[in-house]
Design an enzyme around this catalytic site. Structure first.
Site, mmCIF file in Angstrom:
data_model
loop_
_atom_site.group_PDB
_atom_site.id
_atom_site.type_symbol
_atom_site.label_atom_id
_atom_site.label_comp_id
_atom_site.label_asym_id
_atom_site.label_seq_id
_atom_site.Cartn_x
_atom_site.Cartn_y
_atom_site.Cartn_z
ATOM 1 N N SER A 147 74.550 35.611 -74.438
ATOM 2 C CA SER A 147 74.792 36.490 -75.579
ATOM 3 C C SER A 147 76.122 37.202 -75.386
ATOM 4 O O SER A 147 76.379 37.781 -74.330
ATOM 5 C CB SER A 147 73.659 37.507 -75.700
ATOM 6 O OG SER A 147 73.878 38.371 -76.794
ATOM 7 N N ALA A 148 76.976 37.138 -76.408
ATOM 8 C CA ALA A 148 78.299 37.765 -76.331
ATOM 9 C C ALA A 148 78.562 38.556 -77.609
ATOM 10 O O ALA A 148 77.694 38.671 -78.467
ATOM 11 C CB ALA A 148 79.372 36.705 -76.120
ATOM 12 N N ALA A 181 78.737 35.923 -80.726
ATOM 13 C CA ALA A 181 77.623 34.991 -80.932
ATOM 14 C C ALA A 181 76.685 34.975 -79.738
ATOM 15 O O ALA A 181 76.976 35.567 -78.694
ATOM 16 C CB ALA A 181 78.171 33.589 -81.175
ATOM 17 N N GLN A 182 75.565 34.280 -79.918
ATOM 18 C CA GLN A 182 74.686 34.013 -78.793
ATOM 19 C C GLN A 182 74.229 32.559 -78.857
ATOM 20 O O GLN A 182 74.326 31.911 -79.903
ATOM 21 C CB GLN A 182 73.496 34.963 -78.761
ATOM 22 C CG GLN A 182 72.511 34.859 -79.888
ATOM 23 C CD GLN A 182 71.476 35.995 -79.831
ATOM 24 O OE1 GLN A 182 71.799 37.135 -79.481
ATOM 25 N NE2 GLN A 182 70.231 35.705 -80.172
ATOM 26 N N VAL A 183 73.747 32.064 -77.719
ATOM 27 C CA VAL A 183 73.430 30.640 -77.597
ATOM 28 C C VAL A 183 71.944 30.452 -77.288
ATOM 29 O O VAL A 183 71.381 31.156 -76.447
ATOM 30 C CB VAL A 183 74.282 29.975 -76.492
ATOM 31 C CG1 VAL A 183 73.930 28.491 -76.361
ATOM 32 C CG2 VAL A 183 75.776 30.148 -76.796
ATOM 33 N N LYS A 214 74.952 27.604 -80.898
ATOM 34 C CA LYS A 214 75.686 28.869 -80.903
ATOM 35 C C LYS A 214 75.592 29.484 -82.300
ATOM 36 O O LYS A 214 75.944 28.845 -83.290
ATOM 37 C CB LYS A 214 77.147 28.610 -80.526
ATOM 38 C CG LYS A 214 78.016 29.840 -80.403
ATOM 39 C CD LYS A 214 79.422 29.429 -79.926
ATOM 40 C CE LYS A 214 80.340 30.623 -79.779
ATOM 41 N NZ LYS A 214 81.698 30.215 -79.311
ATOM 42 N N ASP A 237 90.691 30.092 -72.720
ATOM 43 C CA ASP A 237 89.718 31.123 -72.358
ATOM 44 C C ASP A 237 88.976 30.680 -71.098
ATOM 45 O O ASP A 237 87.756 30.607 -71.061
ATOM 46 C CB ASP A 237 88.744 31.347 -73.514
ATOM 47 C CG ASP A 237 87.911 32.607 -73.343
ATOM 48 O OD1 ASP A 237 88.272 33.449 -72.504
ATOM 49 O OD2 ASP A 237 86.892 32.749 -74.049
#
Length: 216
Positions: free
Chosen positions: A36-37, A40-42, A56, A191
């Site tokens: 989770s960021a 978004a989250q996965v 995602k 990234d």
């Protein structure tokens, strides 16, 4: 890891974005996110043909939050230009312009999907790097569905060594892969941190999260 948003919101985003119910698209869908960021989250899921995937999902309302944050950043940049002459040479407003350009693209998962597909083709046949496949029929601006690949985060060195892998070779392969991106393809993963680079149990490097890509 940013606190995850509720599964009810996940279900709503996926079904609205893909114009189909969750059960019609997926055989199983894990309600607990694996990551989770801020954007978004996965979630792990399985398609009806048995394919393991990582889905995602964009965080609901993140567009307005980012828009508000960027507005504040522009206000601060203007104040710096006006009242802090020593920092003017760093062009703060141009820095915000660049941040805005990147973050807006990062919010559109079809853009990331194109990036993933490009890298997938770039490294096709390469025995040292794996890039997941995009499942476009399960992908939209708010949802990105990728082949699930199993591996260990790059910074978990002890675990990698316990698997009997050569960390020096992995480091060399990672450097070679990056130089290949820059000098041969003119496009690179921008990234690179352990959350986005995994190592398969046979030493192959896995690239994930192509929301930010640089070009030469």
């Amino acid at each position: 890891m940013v606190p995850p948003f509720p599964f009810d919101d996940v279900k709503k985003v996926v079904e609205t974005s893909l114009k189909s119910t969750l059960s019609e698209k997926f055989r199983t869908f894990n309600e607990t996110p694996c990551a989770s960021a801020s954007i978004a989250q996965v979630h792990h899921a399985i398609l009806h043909d048995g394919q393991d995937v990582a889905v995602k999902i964009k965080r609901p309302g993140i567009d307005k939050i980012i828009e508000s944050d960027i507005s504040v950043m522009y206000a601060i940049a203007k104040l710096i230009d006006r009242y802090v002459p020593a920092l003017k040479r760093y062009r703060p407003q141009e820095i915000v312009d660049e941040f805005k350009r990147i973050i807006v693209k990062e919010q559109d998962f079809t853009v990331e999907g194109v990036n993933v597909t490009r890298f997938y083709k770039m490294f096709e046949g390469d025995k040292t790097v794996q890039v997941p496949k995009v499942f476009w029929e399960y992908t939209s601006a708010d949802v990105l569905t990728l082949e699930r690949i199993y591996g260990t985060p790059l910074d978990e060195t002890d675990k990698i060594i316990q698997q009997g892998l050569d960390v020096k070779k992995i480091a060399e392969d990672a450097l070679n892969a990056f130089f290949k991106q820059v000098f041969e393809f003119g496009v690179f993963h921008a990234d690179l941190h352990p959350g986005n680079i995994f190592v398969r149990n046979d030493g192959v490097i896995i690239y994930l999260d192509f929301g930010i890509v640089g070009r030469i």
